[in-house]
Design a protein around this motif. Structure first.
Motif, PDB file in Angstrom:
ATOM      1  N   ALA A 107     -11.746   5.567  -7.347  1.00 52.85           N
ATOM      2  CA  ALA A 107     -12.370   4.360  -6.802  1.00 52.85           C
ATOM      3  C   ALA A 107     -13.705   4.101  -7.487  1.00 52.85           C
ATOM      4  N   ASP A 108     -13.987   2.844  -7.782  1.00 51.94           N
ATOM      5  CA  ASP A 108     -15.240   2.495  -8.451  1.00 51.94           C
ATOM      6  C   ASP A 108     -16.446   2.765  -7.554  1.00 51.94           C
ATOM      7  N   SER A 109     -16.281   2.544  -6.239  1.00 56.96           N
ATOM      8  CA  SER A 109     -17.417   2.657  -5.327  1.00 56.96           C
ATOM      9  C   SER A 109     -17.779   4.101  -5.007  1.00 56.96           C
ATOM     10  N   THR A 110     -16.773   4.979  -4.895  1.00 56.94           N
ATOM     11  CA  THR A 110     -17.031   6.358  -4.474  1.00 56.94           C
ATOM     12  C   THR A 110     -16.765   7.390  -5.554  1.00 56.94           C
ATOM     13  N   GLY A 111     -15.975   7.038  -6.568  1.00 55.45           N
ATOM     14  CA  GLY A 111     -15.615   8.001  -7.596  1.00 55.45           C
ATOM     15  C   GLY A 111     -14.551   8.989  -7.159  1.00 55.45           C
ATOM     16  N   LEU A 112     -13.969   8.769  -5.975  1.00 55.98           N
ATOM     17  CA  LEU A 112     -12.940   9.672  -5.453  1.00 55.98           C
ATOM     18  C   LEU A 112     -11.555   9.229  -5.911  1.00 55.98           C
ATOM     19  N   PRO A 113     -10.627  10.176  -6.114  1.00 58.74           N
ATOM     20  CA  PRO A 113      -9.243   9.789  -6.430  1.00 58.74           C
ATOM     21  C   PRO A 113      -8.705   8.877  -5.334  1.00 58.74           C
ATOM     22  N   ASN A 114      -8.010   7.815  -5.713  1.00 52.41           N
ATOM     23  CA  ASN A 114      -7.671   6.799  -4.713  1.00 52.41           C
ATOM     24  C   ASN A 114      -6.228   6.329  -4.757  1.00 52.41           C
ATOM     25  N   ASN A 115      -5.322   7.138  -5.296  1.00 57.58           N
ATOM     26  CA  ASN A 115      -3.936   6.702  -5.391  1.00 57.58           C
ATOM     27  C   ASN A 115      -3.060   7.484  -4.415  1.00 57.58           C
ATOM     28  N   PRO A 116      -2.603   6.855  -3.326  1.00 58.55           N
ATOM     29  CA  PRO A 116      -1.777   7.569  -2.330  1.00 58.55           C
ATOM     30  C   PRO A 116      -0.460   8.073  -2.895  1.00 58.55           C
ATOM     31  N   LEU A 117       0.127   7.336  -3.849  1.00 59.20           N
ATOM     32  CA  LEU A 117       1.407   7.767  -4.413  1.00 59.20           C
ATOM     33  C   LEU A 117       1.245   9.073  -5.171  1.00 59.20           C
ATOM     34  N   VAL A 118       0.177   9.190  -5.969  1.00 59.17           N
ATOM     35  CA  VAL A 118      -0.103  10.436  -6.684  1.00 59.17           C
ATOM     36  C   VAL A 118      -0.357  11.566  -5.691  1.00 59.17           C
TER      37      VAL A 118
END
Length: 480
Positions: A107-118
């Motif tokens: 995610a651009d705002s938090t830098g956390l991985p953000n893909n539920p499928l992955v």
């Protein structure tokens, strides 16, 4: 002879496990939906600074959701197969972070991985690997500690190679998707392009990907074209287009993506599942403001093969109905871009130049949506009922509730702690003191030539005290 499980069994197991995982994540989903609602309410009430805090909280919850999904899914699957979650979770999180960070899925705002499928795929792969090799936590007090240590090192190294391979496959897939996205030149201001646009939005949303972000260029162009056409219409320079941003916002997302209000009413009208009815009633206030996360993740709809079909199909059917009604002149074209949180029916009234025909058209769209959702939902709900009866017959019903799941985890952890203590006691006996064998004669009263012996094992501690054979139970527990 081993027979592979049937496709029906695999499907039912997948749906049951998926429901349990998203049930565990429901508090997070509810908090996110409420944060969005409160944030927009504060914006409307002219408290923008306070609203920003709630939007930040919502962004944070959305940011951590995929990571929590990965951890909870791994925890559940490992506990279900009697593998200690403390072993499996690090494997899954390593793979999830590696695939996500390597391919920029953050995610651009938090830098956390953000893909539920992955998150879901890496959790399933990691749990499958650890379950296949039956990995257990390392115990330095065990006799075979060194053997287990190198076994896990070899397994972990192999898992790293699998992670690298999966990252490479993901990179290749994303490159293909980038090429596809670059070649997408459909125009949502045309009928064919609009259907394709709606289909891709629904398909991506059904697997937890924000389709508006994926098609950001198309959506931005659509918004600008709509604004220009509305301005030209008011200036008397051009007729009002049927298709535009307001068309999609007011009629293709009634209650949220997938026209979720139709699904919610379908549940309330036809469901006999108490949990589904309670969920629908809880989601109703939010769905009336087009916030459908509670319904999508609570039922769930995403990653659900049965409900994905109507979730994608209903907006396409709605598109044809709404376009036909406006093209024939029965309903006024959309004149305004309504805010996405404008409640259903009121949004139809405002969008169609303050016309009640827009309200009636939304009612028709919702009704048709209910009819489309009905067979798919009843099939899904019916499988849930059948599955519950089967699990009750097999004494596995407790695994379908949060309370019993946590109880299973507690018992699993208790068992591990107990075995660790047993292993410590056995290792201490082997390293200190000694085991002594006594032979007790057994004679036959009618045959003095028949003589046998019964062996009795006793433990003598380092002080010379003879102890009773209470250690036998410890050896049995360790399968020694």
């Amino acid at each position: 002879m081993w027979k592979p499980p049937s496709l029906r069994y695999c499907y039912d197991t997948y749906i049951r496990d998926l429901s349990i995982v998203f049930l565990l994540l429901l508090p997070l989903t509810i908090c996110n939906a409420i944060s969005i609602f409160v944030g927009h309410a504060l914006n409307i009430s002219d408290f923008p600074e306070l609203a920003k805090k709630f939007f930040y909280f919502s962004d944070l919850l959305i940011g951590i959701y995929p990571s929590v999904l990965c951890i909870v899914t791994t925890y559940y699957l490992s506990s279900k197969h009697s593998i200690n979650p403390m072993v499996v979770v690090p494997y899954a999180f390593l793979m999830y972070l590696s695939v996500s960070l390597t391919n920029g899925l953050v995610a651009d705002s938090t830098g956390l991985p953000n893909n539920p499928l992955v998150a879901l795929v890496t959790a399933i792969i990691s749990a499958s690997c650890c379950v296949s090799f039956r990995l257990y936590p390392l115990d330095p007090s065990r006799i075979d500690f060194v053997k287990d240590l190198y076994k896990q090192v070899a397994h972990f190294f192999g898992f790293l190679l699998l992670t690298v391979a999966l990252s490479g496959l993901t990179t290749s897939f994303l490159e293909v998707m980038d090429l596809v996205r670059a070649d997408i030149d459909f125009n949502p201001l045309t009928v064919g392009g609009g259907l394709a646009y709606q289909f891709i939005l629904g398909l991506l949303g059904a697997i937890g990907i924000n389709g508006h972000n994926f098609l950001f260029g198309v959506k931005q162009s659509l918004y600008e074209s709509t604004q220009a056409n509305i301005a030209a219409f008011h200036a008397g320079e051009a007729p009002l287009n049927i298709l535009g941003q307001g068309f999609y916002d007011a009629f293709m997302q009634i209650g949220g993506s997938g026209n979720s209000l139709s699904l919610l009413l379908c549940i309330l009208l036809f469901s006999k599942e108490r949990r589904h009815i309670t969920l629908a009633l809880s989601a109703l206030p939010l769905v009336m403001f087009n916030i459908n996360e509670l319904l999508l993740f609570g039922l769930p709809v995403i990653f659900n093969p049965t409900l994905i079909v109507p979730f994608v199909l209903v907006p396409l059917v709605s598109f044809v109905i709404v376009y036909g009604a406006m093209w024939s002149g029965l309903v006024n074209p959309v004149e305004a871009i309504v805010h996405w949180m404008t409640p259903p029916f009121f949004s139809g009234y405002v969008a169609t130049q303050n016309s009640m025909s827009g309200v009636f058209l939304q009612i028709v769209v919702v009704t048709v949506g209910i009819l489309v959702y009905r067979p798919f939902y009843l099939h899904y709900a019916g499988r849930s009922v059948i599955d519950s009866k089967a699990m009750l017959h097999q004494q596995e019903l407790e695994k379908t509730t949060l309370k019993s799941f946590l109880g299973d985890v507690h018992r699993s952890m208790g068992s591990y702690i107990s075995k660790h203590e047993v292993s410590r006691r056995v290792s201490q006996m082997l390293s200190k003191g000694e085991f002594v064998m006594y032979y007790q004669p057994q004679v036959h009263l009618n045959n003095e030539n028949h003589l046998a012996f019964e062996s009795l094992v006793r433990y003598k501690d380092e002080k010379g005290n003879m102890l009773p054979p209470v250690f036998i139970q410890d050896f049995n527990e360790l399968n020694s």
